[in-house]
Scaffold this motif. Structure first.
Motif: not given
Length: 648
Positions: A276-287, A383-391
């Motif tokens: 998949e195209r990887g970026s944390y933007w993929n996890y944020i809903n487009c307005k 330390g903790p990391i967000t799911k988008p950054d992890a993937f």
């Protein structure tokens, strides 16, 4: 005249709030409490600590601070009793990376959060020595969720691993760090697959709730759950799960699948199409939702609905891929549990010029699948990391090596942690390794009165071994335990491992070379694994330990004991802001007794520590302070028999 006064970084760049900025700060990294190579330190209370500065990482600000290689501050040694909050921000136990085997800690760290893998090894105990399955059992117990956050060593596992031919082969194979990690995982599963066939006794085997066949199904060897992606068999439109089934149709029989992506520039186009195209933007809903007219919009859009414009993501960049969170093989669904990556400096090829390896895994303290339910392990810094950054994988500096998937739906499998208790039989089941010994086995009746929750006194003597040409480390040479009646229940000399002994420390340990040689010793000689299991039995059966310098003994033994389960006279008998006192001085003052006159003896020291503790318990606070002040004010360095009598 008007001129800029400086640059203000985005203070939200390390938090969930970064998504709310009008202009995203993708390259701004807010490293919290970094300890730089020059020894300087910045103060802040959040984030991972102990990371390298940008100079050592190629001055590439695109590398997230969570991924940078941690270093130890000068003149500092990580121990399990240190303030782990300085380096560990996750609530989970991190592992110190052994630079002689940099491929080991990241693999153990990735395996541990998987409940099936953890239960499989924590329910294995056998009499074979060395046994990597047993060592994984001990290592996982050391990383127990009940412990909370902390820092642990892998030295006992490494010591056992060095006895296998596999260690030498990986060392001689050279290659990249990625090659070593892959080779280690393959060999580890092959070795442990054979070891799991054995058990300590029939009683233990009946208590086992999960076995190798339940985890790996019909596979002949756990090694067969490893899937090396072969891009030559890929056709356009084939998904990861379908590709896995083409490569290894039997993989779906296993509850665990380990994927080796084998990323390379030669298969760039196929890699871009498969992952998949990887970026944390993929996890944020487009307005704009489905009304979005931007053909290259990187935000998430409602599924199952046609967008106004035809979906056209355009040419993918090499850096914009991410690992699939879920894969489906035929009718079986697998979810991503953990992954291992090799890191680069952002300038050179991260595969050929890896700086270190990291692991990313689910935080099993948080069962909910939220956006920050992931932890990054970069050596001892965690330390903790967000799911988008992890993937997300920026292949300029972060390349996936091994990805661990676990079957989403499992029938008749206990998904709560369960570990086998160490059997009491460990005290008498193993023979004395001394060839000249007449009594090969310890008498069983000696331990009839060994009841739970009793008091025991422990002392250990150390020897120094050459870990590498430049690194020397302490190992257990002798360990002794006496019960509350001062009867000896353990007095084991530990056979040396593959490392060369640098110093027997005879003047302070009482150990000479012949004591640890099976051909010349007349002592009770055993292996580190056997001695470790004996102490682990006492720990897990709630015995209360008394000793002098117990923290150091536990650290060298590599075992974790809750601080409420031991009383250390080196801490009890000490005034605030004063140095710690040796047992020799405490014994003379509290007991009117001379010990350690010529050398140390662990049995004598254990008994003396127990006597000092009992004397301490009978004294009132002002009496204790009076005793200790007398010692601090005496300035006597050596205590001899002809010294004046101690205060009674």
């Amino acid at each position: 005249m008007r001129d800029r006064v400086g640059y203000a970084p985005n203070t939200r760049s390390h938090t969930e709030m970064r998504y709310l900025n009008i202009i995203p700060y993708e390259t701004v990294q807010m490293a919290m409490n970094p300890i730089y190579a020059n020894g300087s330190e910045q103060n802040n209370d959040n984030g991972i600590l102990g990371i390298q500065d940008e100079v050592e990482l190629g001055n590439n600000s695109n590398i997230m601070w969570q991924y940078q290689k941690p270093i130890l501050p000068r003149n500092s040694r990580l121990t399990m009793d240190m303030d782990s909050e300085r380096y560990n921000k996750s609530g989970m136990v991190s592992l110190i990376c052994d630079e002689s085997v940099p491929y080991v800690s990241c693999v153990i760290q990735a395996m541990h959060p998987m409940i099936l893998m953890r239960n499989l090894f924590e329910q294995h105990i056998c009499k074979n020595d060395p046994c990597l399955s047993c060592e994984l059992n001990f290592q996982f117990r050391l990383m127990s969720p009940s412990r909370g956050n902390g820092i642990a060593s892998i030295k006992n596992f490494v010591r056992a691993f060095e006895a296998f031919e596999t260690h030498r082969k990986i060392h001689l194979m050279g290659g990249t760090l990625r090659d070593q990690i892959c080779a280690f995982i393959e060999n580890l599963l092959e070795i442990t697959g054979k070891e799991l066939e054995y058990t300590f006794n029939e009683e233990i085997s009946q208590k086992i709730q999960i076995n190798k066949n339940r985890v790996f199904g019909k596979l002949e060897s756990p090694k067969q759950c490893i899937i090396k992606l072969d891009y030559s068999v890929w056709n356009e439109g084939t998904k990861v799960g379908q590709l896995i089934d083409l490569i290894n149709p039997t993989a779906k029989d296993s509850d665990i699948i380990i994927l080796f992506p084998q990323i390379s520039a030669a298969h760039l186009k196929k890699i871009q199409a498969i992952f998949e195209r990887g970026s944390y933007w993929n996890y944020i809903n487009c307005k704009h939702g489905q009304d979005c007219i931007n053909s290259n919009c990187r935000y998430k859009h409602p599924s199952g609905k046609e967008r106004i414009v035809e979906k056209a993501l355009g040419e993918l960049n090499y850096e914009e891929i991410s690992l699939p969170q879920n894969i489906r093989i035929i009718n079986q669904s697998y979810s991503l549990e953990s992954a291992i990556f090799v890191m680069g400096d952002g300038i050179n090829d991260p595969i050929k010029n890896s700086t270190h390896a990291i692991s990313i895994a689910k935080d099993f303290h948080k069962p909910t699948d939220d956006n920050i339910n992931w932890v990054v392990f970069s050596g001892h810094a965690t330390g903790p990391i967000t799911k988008p950054d992890a993937f997300a994988c920026n292949l300029d500096y972060k390349v996936p090596v091994a990805v661990f998937y676990m079957k989403a739906k499992r029938e008749n499998v206990n998904m709560t942690e369960f570990k086998i208790e160490i059997p009491k039989e460990v005290f008498w089941a193993f023979p004395n390794l001394a060839l000249s010994s007449d009594d090969k086995y310890i008498c069983k009746e000696k331990f009839d009165n060994l009841e739970e929750n009793n008091i025991v006194a422990l002392d250990a003597e150390f020897i120094s071994v050459d870990k590498t040409d430049n690194i020397k480390t302490d190992e257990i040479g002798r360990i002794s335990v006496v019960d509350e009646n001062e009867q000896v229940i353990i007095d084991d000399y530990i056979q040396t491992g593959s490392s060369t002994v640098n110093d027997y420390k005879t003047s302070v340990s009482g150990i000479v070379e012949s004591d640890l040689n099976p051909e010349t010793t007349n002592k009770q000689l055993t292996t580190l694994k056997v001695a470790y299991m004996k102490i682990l039995y006492l720990v897990e059966h709630s015995f209360h330990f008394i000793g002098h310098g117990l923290c150091n003994d536990f650290n060298v033994l590599n075992i974790w004991v809750n601080e409420i389960q031991y009383s250390d006279t080196v801490k009890l008998c000490r005034l605030q802001l004063k140095p710690m006192l040796p047992l020799k001085k405490l014994a003379f003052k509290f007991l009117d007794k001379v010990v350690q006159k010529d050398t140390h003896d662990s049995i004598e020291d254990a008994k003396t520590a127990l006597q000092v503790y009992r004397k301490y318990e009978t004294l009132k606070e002002h009496e204790i302070n009076e005793y200790l002040n007398d010692i601090y004010n005496s300035h006597i360095l050596e205590w001899e028999p002809d010294k004046p009598k101690a205060i009674s």
